[in-house]
Every structure is written in C-alpha cells, then in structure tokens.
Design an enzyme around this catalytic site. Structure first.
Site, PDB file in Angstrom:
ATOM      1  N   ASP A  46       0.915  -1.000  -0.006  1.00 28.47           N
ATOM      2  CA  ASP A  46      -0.139  -0.178   0.264  1.00 28.47           C
ATOM      3  C   ASP A  46       0.995   1.192  -0.088  1.00 28.47           C
ATOM      4  O   ASP A  46       2.030   1.244   0.505  1.00 28.47           O
ATOM      5  CB  ASP A  46      -0.955   0.024   1.269  1.00 28.47           C
ATOM      6  CG  ASP A  46      -0.144  -0.073   2.419  1.00 28.47           C
ATOM      7  OD1 ASP A  46       0.573  -0.832   2.625  1.00 28.47           O
ATOM      8  OD2 ASP A  46      -0.411   0.672   3.505  1.00 28.47           O
ATOM      9  N   GLU A  79       0.119  -1.133   5.997  1.00 24.43           N
ATOM     10  CA  GLU A  79       1.172  -0.554   6.764  1.00 24.43           C
ATOM     11  C   GLU A  79       0.927   0.786   6.813  1.00 24.43           C
ATOM     12  O   GLU A  79       1.104   1.352   8.150  1.00 24.43           O
ATOM     13  CB  GLU A  79       2.243  -1.122   6.073  1.00 24.43           C
ATOM     14  CG  GLU A  79       4.017  -0.788   7.172  1.00 24.43           C
ATOM     15  CD  GLU A  79       4.118   0.534   7.130  1.00 24.43           C
ATOM     16  OE1 GLU A  79       4.870   1.036   7.951  1.00 24.43           O
ATOM     17  OE2 GLU A  79       3.549   1.388   6.229  1.00 24.43           O
TER      18      GLU A  79
END
Length: 421
Positions: A103, A168
């Site tokens: 991400d 994350e």
C-alpha cells in the site's frame, strides 16, 4: 561463497532490465488504501512464475478486531488481499520472513508533482512515482534476491517467506493478519526506505485527537466569548514542550543522528463554523512517537497527565479541560539485539558487497517490525534501498542502482541465514 557471490552479482546484472520493468509495473498500479488488488495480482503472477507456494486471502476484519494489536481506519478488507509466497527449504535450517507493504499513501497536492505520480519514468538512474521508495523498490529487491538464489540451483535448509501486505500505512493490519494466519519465522527483514542504513530499532507511534473548548460569541463582540482557536495555540505549545521533555531523556547512541528521536507531530487542526463567530470548538489531530523503552500505555499515560497540567497554565482549562482520545492507526515499537545473528550476517554481507561499514541507527518512524517482533515473536531488522527523505513526498523516487545492491546483500544474507543444503 566467493563463487556464489560472483554468480549472484552476474545474475542481477543480466536481469537488470526485467527488475526495472517489474518495479515500473508495480508503481504504475496505484495502490492507496482500498485499491491494492491490481498490484497484488501482479505480485501473485510473479510469485507463481517463480514457482513459490502462494497464499492469497482478504483479511477478516472481525478476526482482526479481536486482537489487542489491531489498529486501522477500516474494518472491511474486501478487495484488499494479502499475498504470501513461500520458498520451502529442507526443514533443517533457520527460516526468515521477508515482509514488504504494497500500500502507498495518497499523492497529495498534484501541482507539486512534475509528472504523473504513477508514471514510473526513469531519469538519470532514478525511477519516479508514488511508492517507488516507500516501498515497492524494496519489495522488488526481495523478489530479485530470491530469484538470484533460485538461479544458483541450490536448495536452502530454511524457508523463505515473502509477504506482500496491505495496510502498513494505516497501522499494520495486513502484517497482523499474516501473524494470525500462522506465519512465523526465526527472524524477519523489512526493506523499508532506510537509505541502506540498518535499523535494529523502530519507534512506535499512535494517533491522538484533542478537543479544545471555547465559548461562542458574535465576532463583533468577540471579547464576550472565548476563542477555542486561541486556546488551541496554548495546547499546541504545551504539547511541543512535552516533546522536548521526552526527547531530552534519550541517551541511546543509535539516535545520535536523529534531531528528534520521538516526535509529537500535530498534523491536522480544524475548528470554528462561521467567520463572524468566535470558535467554540477546535480539534487537533496528531501522531505521538513511542520509544522502544516504554509501552504504548506508558506513553499514553504521560500524554494524559501532561494535558491535565494545562489548568496550571490557564485557569480556563480548569473548568473546560481538553478531551484527549486515541484513535486510528498505531505502530508498536520494536527492537532486535544489535548482536543478534541476523544483524551480524546482514552487516557482514553489507561490508562484503560495498567494502565499507554499514551505518547502524534507529528508525525515525514506525514499521511493521514492531508487530512482527512483539505480536509475531519474530525478531525484525529494517534495511532497504529507498530514500528516507522521499517517503510520502511529491516527486518520490528510488535510485535503481541501490535497489540491485540491496538485492545482492539480501541474497547473500539469505544464503548464510537459511544455509545451503
């Protein structure tokens, strides 16, 4: 080992073009929160091409919510899969998790980008685009390292567990999901953008929100009211004093080069609802850095007591105390002993490849290493090719040479850590 090093170096040189193309494809697949599926499909295809055992699943929000380590701005992960690929060893050696998040943060102000944030354009040896440095370039280093080992035709004793995780940037729900799924190893390596420094320690952090109260009045008679905006300035200054107090306690030499080891950042302020009215409520949202020498609860308690002391500065806060709440993302602090064998092996191979001593210091930000270390019982080291200062910046880039150098260092480290059968 010298012969294997030469073979790995040559393989990486021969496959440079393909490695760059792989990174470009990852970068061109926009993967902000909720839109990770497209790039994960590219990862799946690469892992299947490599012949790894591939595991794909969408994390279960209800299962995650039952964990004390869960923190995210969402509870539903449909369309946001985690991907794990395992290169099985003979079962007689040490295993390792290679963990990278897929991400990326949003682009921010588009006017500050000189090109499309997802162009993947290469200029003077640098590949540009959101996520290049944080941390798709590091993920490609991991894949190249595994592929270089496969090309040697040797089998390792220990398992290599490659993880491409979501979330994350929002607190680590993706990595937590891998832990709950049963993934564990003797150690872990995370190629976050460290400028090729080695981080045995990663600070934790958590988000907070403070509600500052005032008293509304007409702007023409503002002296009849109490401005929450003006009171919030006092709150901000007070919190910055707490930051100073907390950082004056730091003596660990790993933080010598970091100006503020554990920052308290005020990232968002909102308040008031009409230009001609005195604002009666302001919200301050921020991020509090947490030391590896304290627990999250201890950091919270210090902040709460500090906020309570505002009444000693301004009598208004005696009868209108600010409300502090903790919300959203948080990252656990994590640390590995500097004498840990993975640290020693990684440092040794760094010296072998670059002919110089590595810089070893503490991370200026949180990573999923805290989760792996504390929740997954897997000691973690952070080391990657990305440019620390470019993470979350406009015109983000990675130096391609470093991506391949890191791949070589990691490949050699894997050979020693997992051992050749």
């Amino acid at each position: 080992m010298t012969d294997l090093k030469e073979q790995i170096n040559q393989w990486l040189a021969d496959n440079r073009k393909r490695g760059i193309q792989l990174l470009q494809s990852f970068v061109q697949a926009r993967s902000i929160q909720g839109l990770e599926k497209d790039v994960q499909e590219l990862v799946i295809a690469e892992l299947e091409r490599m012949g790894l055992e591939v595991d794909v699943w969408e994390p279960d929000g209800k299962e995650l919510a039952q964990s004390p380590y869960f923190a995210s701005s969402r509870s539903e992960f449909t369309g946001s899969p985690n991907v794990v690929g395992v290169l099985k060893g003979s079962g007689e050696g040490r295993s390792i998790i290679l963990n990278g998040h897929i991400d990326v943060v949003p682009e921010g102000d588009m006017n500050k980008w000189e090109d499309d944030p997802y162009s993947g354009k290469i200029i003077n040896g640098k590949l540009y685009g959101r996520g290049t440095t944080d941390m798709k370039g590091g993920n490609v280093s991991l894949l190249l390292a595994i592929q270089a080992i496969q090309a040697l035709g040797v089998r390792l004793k220990g398992d290599i567990i490659f993880q491409s995780v979501i979330e994350e940037e929002s607190g680590g729900a993706g990595t937590l999901a891998t832990i709950l799924r049963g993934y564990k190893a003797d150690a872990a390596l995370i190629p976050e953008p460290t400028n090729m420094k080695i981080f045995p320690k990663q600070q934790g952090s958590m988000w907070f929100r403070i509600h500052v109260k005032g008293q509304s009045a007409h702007g023409g008679t503002r002296y009849e009211g109490v401005s929450a905006i003006e009171k919030s300035m006092t709150v901000v200054e007070h919190i910055l004093q707490l930051e100073k107090v907390r950082n004056e306690r730091v003596t660990d030499p790993l933080y010598e080069r970091i100006p503020i080891p554990f920052p308290i950042n005020m990232g968002k302020i909102s308040g008031g609802d009409w230009p001609s009215s005195v604002a009666d409520l302001v919200q301050i949202e921020g991020r509090m850095g947490v030391s590896t020498e304290e627990t999250m609860d201890e950091a919270k308690e210090e902040m709460e007591k500090w906020i309570d002391r505002l009444k000693e500065i301004d009598p208004w806060f005696e009868t209108h105390p600010p409300k502090l709440e903790w919300f959203g993302a948080r990252w656990l602090p994590g640390a590995i002993d500097i004498e840990h064998e993975l640290m020693q092996t990684l440092s040794s191979n760094y010296k072998e490849v670059l002919k110089e001593e590595p810089i070893i210091e503490a991370s200026p930000w949180g990573t999923d290493g805290g989760l792996l270390t504390n929740a997954g019982n897997t000691p973690s080291v952070v080391f990657g090719p990305g440019v620390t200062e470019m993470a979350h910046f406009s015109n983000e880039y990675i130096e391609l040479d470093k991506m391949f150098v890191v791949a070589e260092i990691i490949a050699l480290t894997l050979l020693e850590w997992c051992e050749i059968e």
